[in-house]
Design an enzyme around this catalytic site. Structure first.
Site, short mmCIF file in Angstrom:
data_model
loop_
_atom_site.label_atom_id
_atom_site.label_comp_id
_atom_site.label_asym_id
_atom_site.label_seq_id
_atom_site.Cartn_x
_atom_site.Cartn_y
_atom_site.Cartn_z
N GLY A 137 -9.01 1.71 4.36
CA GLY A 137 -8.72 3.15 4.41
C GLY A 137 -7.44 3.52 3.69
O GLY A 137 -6.68 2.67 3.25
N ARG B 146 -1.44 12.25 -6.99
CA ARG B 146 -2.51 11.78 -7.86
C ARG B 146 -3.66 12.76 -7.82
O ARG B 146 -3.89 13.45 -6.81
CB ARG B 146 -3.09 10.44 -7.44
CG ARG B 146 -2.18 9.40 -6.98
CD ARG B 146 -2.90 8.07 -7.02
NE ARG B 146 -3.66 7.75 -5.82
CZ ARG B 146 -4.12 6.53 -5.55
NH1 ARG B 146 -3.95 5.55 -6.42
NH2 ARG B 146 -4.80 6.30 -4.45
N ASP C 285 -12.40 -1.97 -2.54
CA ASP C 285 -11.75 -0.73 -2.10
C ASP C 285 -10.97 -0.10 -3.25
O ASP C 285 -10.46 1.02 -3.11
CB ASP C 285 -10.81 -1.01 -0.91
CG ASP C 285 -9.84 -2.14 -1.19
OD1 ASP C 285 -10.30 -3.25 -1.49
OD2 ASP C 285 -8.62 -1.92 -1.11
N ASP D 34 -5.89 2.96 -8.40
CA ASP D 34 -4.95 2.09 -7.69
C ASP D 34 -4.20 1.15 -8.62
O ASP D 34 -4.49 -0.04 -8.73
CB ASP D 34 -5.65 1.29 -6.57
CG ASP D 34 -5.83 2.16 -5.33
OD1 ASP D 34 -5.64 3.39 -5.44
OD2 ASP D 34 -6.17 1.63 -4.27
N LYS E 64 0.48 9.80 -2.72
CA LYS E 64 0.58 8.37 -2.42
C LYS E 64 2.01 8.06 -2.00
O LYS E 64 2.94 8.27 -2.77
CB LYS E 64 0.18 7.55 -3.66
CG LYS E 64 0.13 6.06 -3.41
CD LYS E 64 -0.60 5.33 -4.53
CE LYS E 64 -0.58 3.83 -4.34
NZ LYS E 64 -1.27 3.13 -5.43
N ARG F 82 -14.47 5.44 -3.10
CA ARG F 82 -14.53 4.06 -3.60
C ARG F 82 -15.79 3.36 -3.07
O ARG F 82 -16.40 3.84 -2.12
CB ARG F 82 -13.32 3.29 -3.06
CG ARG F 82 -12.00 3.90 -3.41
CD ARG F 82 -11.11 3.99 -2.18
NE ARG F 82 -9.92 4.81 -2.47
CZ ARG F 82 -8.83 4.33 -3.04
NH1 ARG F 82 -8.76 3.05 -3.33
NH2 ARG F 82 -7.82 5.11 -3.32
N GLY G 253 -4.15 3.94 3.61
CA GLY G 253 -3.04 3.55 4.46
C GLY G 253 -1.76 4.27 4.09
O GLY G 253 -0.81 4.33 4.86
N ARG G 254 -1.73 4.75 2.85
CA ARG G 254 -0.52 5.48 2.43
C ARG G 254 -0.83 6.56 1.40
O ARG G 254 0.00 6.91 0.56
CB ARG G 254 0.50 4.52 1.88
CG ARG G 254 -0.06 3.68 0.76
CD ARG G 254 1.03 3.22 -0.10
NE ARG G 254 0.59 2.14 -0.95
CZ ARG G 254 1.41 1.47 -1.70
NH1 ARG G 254 2.68 1.76 -1.69
NH2 ARG G 254 0.96 0.52 -2.46
N ASP H 1 3.90 0.56 6.24
CA ASP H 1 4.67 1.76 6.57
C ASP H 1 4.15 3.07 6.00
O ASP H 1 4.69 4.14 6.29
CB ASP H 1 6.13 1.56 6.15
CG ASP H 1 6.26 1.20 4.67
OD1 ASP H 1 5.25 1.33 3.94
OD2 ASP H 1 7.35 0.79 4.25
#
Ligand code: AMP
Ligand code: MG
Length: 516
Positions: free
Chosen positions: A100, A188, A265, A275, A118, A195, A102-103, A130
């Site tokens: 997922g 972004r 992912d 990514d 992001k 994905r 995460g950031r 974090d």
């Protein structure tokens, strides 16, 4: 700022009923609502002029405090319902379960462009991390995604790069030496951030109801030209994803881009490069090269293996879609088409790099002999192909001298290797005699395929080192330079140069980890 922001994704897909921002498994949902964190002292580092215009921001807009608040997540527009996507993935060949965003926090869509931040804070998918990003990796993503677009490679885009004013702890090489770095946020932009992993997660949980909802949504929203969703459309859809993925990877091979973390992912359903983490650019042409130190053992994601991994990832997507199609044969036929199309398209791509517009039986031998020579001693890919455009078919013996600049060790080009090169230039000259183009015409053609400027690994590092001291001039210089990667830019000749020796083993230049 007068933004027309829509929430098409969240309005049309099932969301997580739990509104708490706690790390957990999220079931039967394509996303969770989540609010970006407040940052200490945000400041804008750079804005992509092109994406600013595409999204309809005026010059006054981007100078405003509102814009800064918007792209750092410090203020959420009333019309926006921020969310993080739920997806899973295969990482380095193994099923990794739920991952997922995460950031990354999505704000919604503007002019049909999805926009996400992001590094804007933790989400239910942050697991043990974090939710933040650092300046170093944000510069790399920001500059490279825009550069890739201008190279003609399908990619997600970037609107802005900002500092958060916060400090973020990172163990850059996972060697037990964490340090504080400057926190940053990249906004972004893409038509969709879906994905392969978004489909995999529902399939893995046998949640076929939501798998179908997501697939139908994808087709209706992004593949509507294929017709209304039903079994046959699903197959057409899969064929198109296969085609787009292959096309993207052929482009990577053409420009010498190594993604570094081709986990499922990180595979866009639209066939976009997505990514930008431990990616890198080939300096010496080398099929075995990967910039990702995390992958140093197996080199799963090395340059020469990217086409195979693309197919491997498509198999995972096929498995995920299978329950809605329930027939293996047509899926297998489509996967087979990847292999045959790869052979054809990869050869055509190499032909185009050599300025060959017709096909001949011996072309594959010519290409393979070249790849052998390029790897026999370190040879800069970008410089080699760019200089090759100046080749005169009447003077094959001048070939080696012409591409001299591309050799990292010119002295190594002697004896047997020198003979091999001379043989190759002579075969190439012979081959060019069957082409209609003059030397000048061929040069023009080749210079549209072989870039003069790419974001060399050390260039990104130079921009990072300067920016870390508060000087953003190189970010602007590279942003402008890489807008026209195929053009001669006489004032920027210094960036048409081999990697300097200091960068050979430097962290950030040739060694990168997933820790960003
Ligand atoms: P990547 O390989 O960088 O695409 O990341 C793999 C997974 O780790 C994704 O689910 C990311 O959202 C997550 N991730 C990476 N870095 C962080 C971070 N600093 N905080 C939270 N999640 C992260
Ligand atoms: Mg990722």
């Amino acid at each position: 700022m007068n933004l027309n922001l829509t929430n098409h994704f969240t309005q049309n897909l099932p969301g997580d009923a739990n509104l708490e921002n706690s790390r957990r498994q999220v079931m039967e949902a394509a996303y969770s609502f989540v609010t970006p964190i407040q940052t200490a002292n945000p400041s804008l580092v750079h804005v992509s002029e092109e994406m600013r215009t595409a999204l309809g921001f005026s010059e006054e807009d981007i100078a405003s405090k509102d814009f800064l608040q918007f792209v750092t997540g410090n203020r959420v527009l009333e019309s926006s319902k921020p969310y993080a996507m739920c997806y899973a993935g295969h990482q380095f060949g193994h099923w990794a379960g739920q991952l997922g965003d995460g950031r990354a926090i999505n704000l919604g869509e503007i002019n049909n462009w999805a926009i996400q931040l992001k590094g804007a804070g933790p989400t239910p998918y942050s697991r043990s991390a974090d939710g933040l990003a650092v300046l170093r990796s944000s510069i790399r993503e920001y500059l490279c995604s825009e550069a890739m677009h201008h190279l003609g490679v399908p990619t997600t885009r970037a609107l802005s790069l900002s500092l958060t004013g916060d400090q973020v702890m990172r163990d850059m090489l996972y060697d037990g030496n964490p340090e504080y770095e400057k926190g940053a946020v990249v906004s972004r932009v893409a038509k969709s951030f879906l994905r392969f992993g978004n489909y995999e997660i529902f399939a893995a949980r046998n949640d076929l109801k939501n798998l179908k909802i997501l697939l139908d949504y994808t087709i209706n929203t992004h593949f509507s030209h294929l017709g209304k969703p039903h079994k046959e459309t699903y197959l057409k859809f899969f064929q198109e994803v296969v085609n787009r993925t292959l096309e993207m990877i052929i482009h990577w091979q053409r420009v010498g881009f190594v993604h570094g973390v081709m986990n499922t992912d990180n595979m866009s359903i639209l066939g976009l490069t997505i990514d930008y983490g431990p990616y890198g650019w080939l300096e010496g042409f080398e099929f075995g090269w990967t910039p990702n130190t995390t992958d140093r053992q197996n080199k799963r994601y090395r340059y020469g293996n990217q086409p195979n991994i693309g197919l491997w990832n498509l198999y995972q997507l096929a498995n995920a879609l299978y329950p809605l199609i329930e027939e293996t044969e047509p899926l297998e036929t489509i996967l087979e088409s990847y292999k045959t199309n790869y052979e054809v398209q990869s050869q055509n791509m190499m032909r185009s790099k050599l300025g060959l517009s017709t096909q001949q039986e011996g072309d594959l031998d010519l290409i393979m002999a070249l790849e052998n020579n390029l790897q026999a001693s370190e040879t800069d890919m970008t410089i080699f192909f760019r200089k090759l455009s100046e080749f005169q078919k009447e003077h094959p013996s001048e070939g080696i001298t012409l591409v001299q600049q591309a050799f990292y060790e010119p002295k190594a080009i002697q004896g047997k290797l020198q003979d091999q090169w001379n043989q190759w230039f002579s075969d190439y000259a012979q081959r060019l005699k069957d082409e209609a183009l003059s030397n000048d015409q061929r040069k023009e053609q080749m210079n549209k395929i072989n870039p003069k400027y790419v974001l060399r690994n050390y260039m990104a590092q130079l921009a990072i080192d300067k920016a870390d001291k508060g000087d953003y001039t190189l970010i602007e210089e590279f942003y402008q330079l890489l807008k026209k990667p195929y053009d001669e830019q006489p004032n920027s000749e210094q960036w048409f140069a081999k990697r300097p020796e200091w960068a050979r083993h430097k962290v950030g230049c040739s060694m990168l980890s997933c820790s960003s």
